[in-house]
Design an enzyme around this catalytic site. Sequence first.
Site, PDB file in Angstrom:
ATOM      1  N   THR A 112      47.030  34.124  39.703  1.00  0.00           N
ATOM      2  CA  THR A 112      47.567  32.847  39.212  1.00  0.00           C
ATOM      3  C   THR A 112      48.307  33.126  37.911  1.00  0.00           C
ATOM      4  O   THR A 112      47.684  33.470  36.901  1.00  0.00           O
ATOM      5  CB  THR A 112      46.435  31.829  38.959  1.00  0.00           C
ATOM      6  OG1 THR A 112      45.689  31.671  40.154  1.00  0.00           O
ATOM      7  CG2 THR A 112      47.014  30.488  38.522  1.00  0.00           C
ATOM      8  N   LYS A 155      50.368  26.227  42.571  1.00  0.00           N
ATOM      9  CA  LYS A 155      49.001  26.656  42.220  1.00  0.00           C
ATOM     10  C   LYS A 155      48.570  26.022  40.896  1.00  0.00           C
ATOM     11  O   LYS A 155      47.437  25.556  40.760  1.00  0.00           O
ATOM     12  CB  LYS A 155      48.968  28.187  42.156  1.00  0.00           C
ATOM     13  CG  LYS A 155      47.691  28.780  41.599  1.00  0.00           C
ATOM     14  CD  LYS A 155      46.477  28.473  42.455  1.00  0.00           C
ATOM     15  CE  LYS A 155      45.203  28.860  41.726  1.00  0.00           C
ATOM     16  NZ  LYS A 155      43.996  28.421  42.417  1.00  0.00           N
ATOM     17  N   LYS A 176      43.195  29.634  30.830  1.00  0.00           N
ATOM     18  CA  LYS A 176      44.525  30.249  31.017  1.00  0.00           C
ATOM     19  C   LYS A 176      45.419  29.328  31.857  1.00  0.00           C
ATOM     20  O   LYS A 176      46.582  29.104  31.547  1.00  0.00           O
ATOM     21  CB  LYS A 176      44.318  31.608  31.690  1.00  0.00           C
ATOM     22  CG  LYS A 176      45.549  32.348  32.137  1.00  0.00           C
ATOM     23  CD  LYS A 176      45.783  32.415  33.644  1.00  0.00           C
ATOM     24  CE  LYS A 176      44.660  32.789  34.538  1.00  0.00           C
ATOM     25  NZ  LYS A 176      44.947  32.776  35.963  1.00  0.00           N
TER      26      LYS A 176
HETATM   27  P1  NAP Z   1      38.291  38.562  37.500  1.00  0.00           P
HETATM   28  O1  NAP Z   1      37.020  38.695  38.247  1.00  0.00           O
HETATM   29  O2  NAP Z   1      38.251  38.334  36.027  1.00  0.00           O
HETATM   30  O3  NAP Z   1      39.176  39.880  37.798  1.00  0.00           O
HETATM   31  C1  NAP Z   1      40.355  40.108  37.089  1.00  0.00           C
HETATM   32  C2  NAP Z   1      40.955  41.441  37.489  1.00  0.00           C
HETATM   33  O4  NAP Z   1      42.091  41.709  36.647  1.00  0.00           O
HETATM   34  C3  NAP Z   1      40.001  42.635  37.305  1.00  0.00           C
HETATM   35  O5  NAP Z   1      40.264  43.595  38.286  1.00  0.00           O
HETATM   36  C4  NAP Z   1      40.412  43.144  35.918  1.00  0.00           C
HETATM   37  O6  NAP Z   1      40.094  44.499  35.698  1.00  0.00           O
HETATM   38  C5  NAP Z   1      41.901  42.967  35.993  1.00  0.00           C
HETATM   39  N1  NAP Z   1      42.503  42.934  34.662  1.00  0.00           N
HETATM   40  C6  NAP Z   1      42.297  42.020  33.684  1.00  0.00           C
HETATM   41  N2  NAP Z   1      43.052  42.300  32.605  1.00  0.00           N
HETATM   42  C7  NAP Z   1      43.743  43.431  32.904  1.00  0.00           C
HETATM   43  C8  NAP Z   1      44.697  44.210  32.205  1.00  0.00           C
HETATM   44  N3  NAP Z   1      45.098  43.881  30.964  1.00  0.00           N
HETATM   45  N4  NAP Z   1      45.195  45.292  32.803  1.00  0.00           N
HETATM   46  C9  NAP Z   1      44.817  45.630  34.062  1.00  0.00           C
HETATM   47  N5  NAP Z   1      43.911  44.939  34.798  1.00  0.00           N
HETATM   48  C10 NAP Z   1      43.387  43.827  34.217  1.00  0.00           C
HETATM   49  O7  NAP Z   1      39.200  37.394  38.084  1.00  0.00           O
HETATM   50  P2  NAP Z   1      39.206  36.715  39.534  1.00  0.00           P
HETATM   51  O8  NAP Z   1      38.302  35.558  39.526  1.00  0.00           O
HETATM   52  O9  NAP Z   1      39.098  37.757  40.565  1.00  0.00           O
HETATM   53  O10 NAP Z   1      40.687  36.098  39.522  1.00  0.00           O
HETATM   54  C11 NAP Z   1      41.844  36.903  39.706  1.00  0.00           C
HETATM   55  C12 NAP Z   1      43.058  35.986  39.680  1.00  0.00           C
HETATM   56  O11 NAP Z   1      42.948  35.020  40.723  1.00  0.00           O
HETATM   57  C13 NAP Z   1      43.236  35.189  38.378  1.00  0.00           C
HETATM   58  O12 NAP Z   1      44.591  35.020  38.125  1.00  0.00           O
HETATM   59  C14 NAP Z   1      42.583  33.847  38.721  1.00  0.00           C
HETATM   60  O13 NAP Z   1      43.081  32.803  37.917  1.00  0.00           O
HETATM   61  C15 NAP Z   1      42.968  33.712  40.168  1.00  0.00           C
HETATM   62  N6  NAP Z   1      42.050  32.909  40.990  1.00  0.00           N
HETATM   63  C16 NAP Z   1      40.702  32.982  40.831  1.00  0.00           C
HETATM   64  C17 NAP Z   1      39.876  32.204  41.624  1.00  0.00           C
HETATM   65  C18 NAP Z   1      38.370  32.209  41.469  1.00  0.00           C
HETATM   66  O14 NAP Z   1      37.742  31.243  41.927  1.00  0.00           O
HETATM   67  N7  NAP Z   1      37.734  33.216  40.876  1.00  0.00           N
HETATM   68  C19 NAP Z   1      40.430  31.360  42.600  1.00  0.00           C
HETATM   69  C20 NAP Z   1      41.806  31.343  42.782  1.00  0.00           C
HETATM   70  C21 NAP Z   1      42.622  32.122  41.967  1.00  0.00           C
HETATM   71  P3  NAP Z   1      38.663  44.924  35.040  1.00  0.00           P
HETATM   72  O15 NAP Z   1      37.703  44.987  36.192  1.00  0.00           O
HETATM   73  O16 NAP Z   1      38.941  46.214  34.405  1.00  0.00           O
HETATM   74  O17 NAP Z   1      38.316  43.835  34.047  1.00  0.00           O
END
Ligand code: NAP
Length: 289
Positions: free
Chosen positions: A96, A171, A240
């Site tokens: 997102t 989104k 965010k």
């Molecule tokens: P998450 O668990 O926080 O995972 C984030 C990922 O991004 C991890 O692999 C993290 O690596 C990586 N990352 C963060 N900062 C980074 C950087 N500076 N350089 C390289 N890698 C980096 O998040 P998530 O819940 O899976 O969500 C991922 C995306 O989908 C986000 O944009 C979120 O808004 C969106 N989303 C989430 C949901 C939900 O319900 N969770 C639903 C729809 C959409 P590390 O493991 O090293 O931290």
Amino acid sequence: MTNVGFIGLGIMGEAMCRNLIRKGHAAVVFNRTPGKTAALEAEGARSATSPADVALRSDVVITMLADPDAVRRIYDGPGGIASVSLAEKVCIDMSTVSPECSRQTAASVAGAGGDFLEAPVLGSKKPATDGTLTILTGGDEALAEMLRPLLLAMGSKVVHMGGIGAAAHMKLIVNQMMGTILCVFGEAALTGLAAGLQAEKIIEVVMASGAASPVVGLKGPDMLGARRFETHFPLRHALKDMKLAVLAGDAMGVPTPVTAAVQQLFAVARERGFGDQDFSAVVRGLTGN
Ligand code: NAP
């Protein structure tokens, strides 16, 4: 079978990549924190040394990263995806992010000779695990159509929104509304509790009313009763998204005073230390505990 590269194995990415593997695709994976590749490697994924290494070893590269900054780094930083030739390859960013970030990424990928599709998702940890996400696509329609079968390994519905940036906007609309609904539900329900109403009755009546919302049905009981905030959608990501929604409004010349207030409440909750909890913990920004 597609040779898929997957970068970003967080809450969503790991589950989405697992579904690709289970549906017979070959996966090369990379995560900033290396230990997070182990579970998928045990299920047949191979690990890569950098985003560029993923790109070299895949035909389709999928990214599922925290925010625009992470996306820009993974594509254009040192050892980034766009540092190698992407001829004959497709990159799909499912994070997102802002429409502007998507356009920048599309330009980077095009500069390296590849095709780009934005494909943010609706649905949280459970739909990601179950492979029932709704996936919004933005970019070339024929490319989106070609990638539909691959996307359906992770979701149950694909909706094409338009050119690059259209899916990112859509989104943000959904998250802007969900965050706002949770905040107003939180403050209204806390007022009711303070007046002596029962939590179960508040939720029962709201859900039978014109103000009913699935997110209240899903999160309400934990917000008011059990106060369990097991992380499905991290609060820091909701913050965010509120910021990105306000910026999107600014860019379009549309005032977003409600979203700006909601953004402040999410910021308070994060300052109080609840950023890694579920976004329903925004109610803790009101109660302080
Ligand atoms: P998450 O668990 O926080 O995972 C984030 C990922 O991004 C991890 O692999 C993290 O690596 C990586 N990352 C963060 N900062 C980074 C950087 N500076 N350089 C390289 N890698 C980096 O998040 P998530 O819940 O899976 O969500 C991922 C995306 O989908 C986000 O944009 C979120 O808004 C969106 N989303 C989430 C949901 C939900 O319900 N969770 C639903 C729809 C959409 P590390 O493991 O090293 O931290």
